[in-house]
Enzyme design. Structure first.
Site, mmCIF file in Angstrom:
data_model
loop_
_atom_site.group_PDB
_atom_site.id
_atom_site.type_symbol
_atom_site.label_atom_id
_atom_site.label_comp_id
_atom_site.label_asym_id
_atom_site.label_seq_id
_atom_site.Cartn_x
_atom_site.Cartn_y
_atom_site.Cartn_z
ATOM 1 N N LYS A 1 0.882 -1.260 0.037
ATOM 2 C CA LYS A 1 0.111 0.040 -0.001
ATOM 3 C C LYS A 1 0.922 1.156 0.031
ATOM 4 O O LYS A 1 1.993 1.427 0.567
ATOM 5 C CB LYS A 1 -0.987 0.091 1.214
ATOM 6 N N SER B 1 -10.114 2.238 2.601
ATOM 7 C CA SER B 1 -9.010 2.949 1.820
ATOM 8 C C SER B 1 -8.081 1.967 1.220
ATOM 9 O O SER B 1 -7.284 2.424 0.038
ATOM 10 C CB SER B 1 -8.203 3.920 2.527
ATOM 11 N N SER C 1 -10.504 -0.342 6.707
ATOM 12 C CA SER C 1 -9.761 0.052 5.355
ATOM 13 C C SER C 1 -9.171 -1.429 5.026
ATOM 14 O O SER C 1 -8.625 -1.457 3.824
ATOM 15 C CB SER C 1 -8.851 1.024 5.478
HETATM 16 N N1 GLN Z 1 -13.486 4.759 5.810
HETATM 17 C C1 GLN Z 1 -12.740 5.331 6.966
HETATM 18 C C2 GLN Z 1 -12.431 6.671 6.872
HETATM 19 O O1 GLN Z 1 -12.381 7.237 5.810
HETATM 20 C C3 GLN Z 1 -11.857 4.188 7.544
HETATM 21 C C4 GLN Z 1 -10.524 4.562 6.814
HETATM 22 C C5 GLN Z 1 -9.266 3.554 7.280
HETATM 23 O O2 GLN Z 1 -9.720 2.632 7.783
HETATM 24 N N2 GLN Z 1 -8.211 3.880 6.946
HETATM 25 O O3 GLN Z 1 -11.867 7.263 7.792
#
Ligand code: GLN
Length: 491
Positions: free
Chosen positions: A76, A154, A178
């Site tokens: 990532k 994400s 995410s």
């Molecule tokens: N969707 C969540 C956010 O936008 C979680 C994102 C994540 O776990 N990095 O904060």
């Protein structure tokens, strides 16, 4: 095609000399080059990959085969790798070359893994659809009509790459779901470990009290193998726990007789698709059939999890992202005559951060401001303690694992959510953020396809430091569900 292999199958074949790390890496690189339509890899590292593959082949030949020797992985874009472009999918980090490696990538490469490149994601890991990326969204390999679907976010690039067999596994990070939500949307497995299990050193920070890295893989066994290599105490991260690492793969016995599975009644909420609700019941039946006892439990503060998370995460983000000022990293705006340092900050940050990141910085700054700190941030911290206590009470009452949906729906179309109201996007996280707030481990396991032909996942939540037991429960679910479907190749 060996790029379709699991990590465990490739590990065995590599050790037996049936395939070389170089051939395996080449077949992944070929698959990646043919998959630009998925926009999963945002930076390819073929030279690094082939150098690491040759080194792995030499090690294998010498009889030295650590757990990931010769296994090609995607990373990532949030993990720093020395001299490899790392941008957290943000324009503000354009051109940034890290000066050092994250602990996770160091450990993976020490275990022999091969780095294929950097994977797409939401900007600074903020989002649930990969649409806030400065590179444009990664695309879900699953497709049922003309629409392109989100792979989730994400860690959307990680999920798309693993599901499309571009790599054998990938790293993800999970601040509020995410890893688990994109895993569920793409039919793969993803585990968020206990907070403190995996070092955050060298991973670009979003919300430091919630962020954890974890593996995204094609099977539970692969998740166990990869987590083993990623986890462990790191003195460079003060929140990394000095707790012994169990043998995660050895824990996969498939025996869960006498275990107690909790079904949290508050998770049966509005907006949960009927098909996911049915799959949840099926999952409970599978665990029961394997000899576990299934009981109803209550996690009464669940309904406060979303507002609590969307105060704490932006608050921490606004502080973490203050460092991107045009001085030390990446992009700096062009300045006009007479502009001073304030104009440089303002122009750089206005140009460099996308709209979702700017929104989070503003919300975070607001909830931390003198007049509102108690009303928002402090209150959210107190509610967070109550959410954590809900879980502690359930586990103290003898529950071993909690079974819940991973997502309220299957993957949705790109551009279909959150365009007029950002809260619509935040609702995707309703089942995943509770355990980030509580610091607990959770895993998403693919269970089957819905009536339209899209993958659905279920989530298991474990005790703190209980990843071994959690993985074993997931292993039982995986075996019972027998999910083997693959996305039909269109890209
Ligand atoms: N969707 C969540 C956010 O936008 C979680 C994102 C994540 O776990 N990095 O904060």
């Amino acid at each position: 095609m060996s790029a379709t292999w699991t990590i465990s199958a490739a590990r065995d074949a590599l050790r037996k000399g049936e395939v070389s790390a170089t051939d395996l890496t080449m077949s992944c690189l070929t698959a990646i080059d043919a998959a630009d339509g998925l926009n999963a890899f945002v930076h390819k590292t073929p030279e690094l990959a082939l150098a690491q593959a040759r080194a792995a082949d030499a090690r294998l030949k010498g009889g030295d085969s650590p757990s990931l020797c010769g296994i090609p992985l995607g990373i990532k874009d949030l993990f720093c790798i020395k001299d490899v472009p790392t941008q957290a999918a943000s324009n503000i980090l354009r051109g940034f070359l890290p000066q050092y490696d994250s602990t996770v990538t160091t450990k993976l490469f020490d275990a022999g893994a091969v780095c294929l490149g950097k994977l797409n994601m939401d900007e600074f890991a903020m989002g649930s659809s990969n649409e806030s990326s400065c590179y444009g969204p990664a695309v879900n390999p699953w497709k049922i009509d003309v629409r392109k679907l989100t792979p989730g976010g994400s860690s959307g690039g990680s999920a798309a790459a693993v599901a499309a067999d571009l790599c054998l596994g990938a790293t993800g990070t999970d601040t509020g779901g995410s890893i688990r939500q994109p895993a569920a949307f793409t039919g793969i497995t993803g585990i968020k470990p206990t907070y403190g299990r995996v070092s955050r050193y060298g991973i670009i920070a979003y919300a430091s009290s919630l962020d954890q890295a974890g593996p995204m893989t094609k099977s539970v066994r692969d998740a166990a193998i990869m987590l083993q290599a990623m986890a462990g105490h790191d003195p460079k991260d003060s929140t990394s726990a000095d707790i012994p690492l169990p043998d995660f793969e050895a824990a996969l016995t498939g025996d869960i007789r006498g275990k107690k599975i909790g079904i949290p009644r508050e998770y049966r909420m509005d907006g949960l698709s009927a098909e996911i609700a049915a799959m949840w019941d099926n999952g409970a039946d599978m665990l029961r059939a394997a000899g576990a006892e299934v009981v109803d439990i209550s996690l009464p503060h669940t309904k406060y999890a979303l507002p609590t998370y969307y105060i704490i995460a932006p608050a921490e983000a606004s502080s973490n992202l203050a460092r991107y000022d045009g001085v030390r990293y990446g992009h700096r705006a062009a300045l006009a005559a007479g502009d001073g340092i304030t104009e440089m900050y303002e122009k750089t940050r206005a140009e460099g951060f996308g709209p979702e990141v700017q929104r989070r910085i503003m919300v975070g700054t607001f909830v931390l401001s003198a007049g509102f700190y108690d009303a928002y941030y402090n209150r959210a911290r107190r509610v967070r303690a109550l959410i954590k206590r809900d879980f502690e009470l359930a586990f103290a009452a003898g529950v071993d694992c909690i079974l819940a949906p991973a997502t309220p729906t299957a993957a949705f179309g790109l551009g279909e959510q959150g365009t007029s109201d950002p809260v619509e996007m935040y609702l995707n996280d309703v089942f995943t953020i509770t355990l980030n707030l509580a610091g607990l481990p959770g895993i998403s396991v693919p269970m089957g396809l819905d009536s339209k032909g899209l993958p659905l996942g279920l989530q298991l939540i474990g005790r703190a430091w209980g990843e071994a037991d959690l993985l074993n429960h997931a292993y039982v679910l995986e075996k019972s569900a027998g999910f083997v479907a693959k996305a039909e190749k269109w890209w």
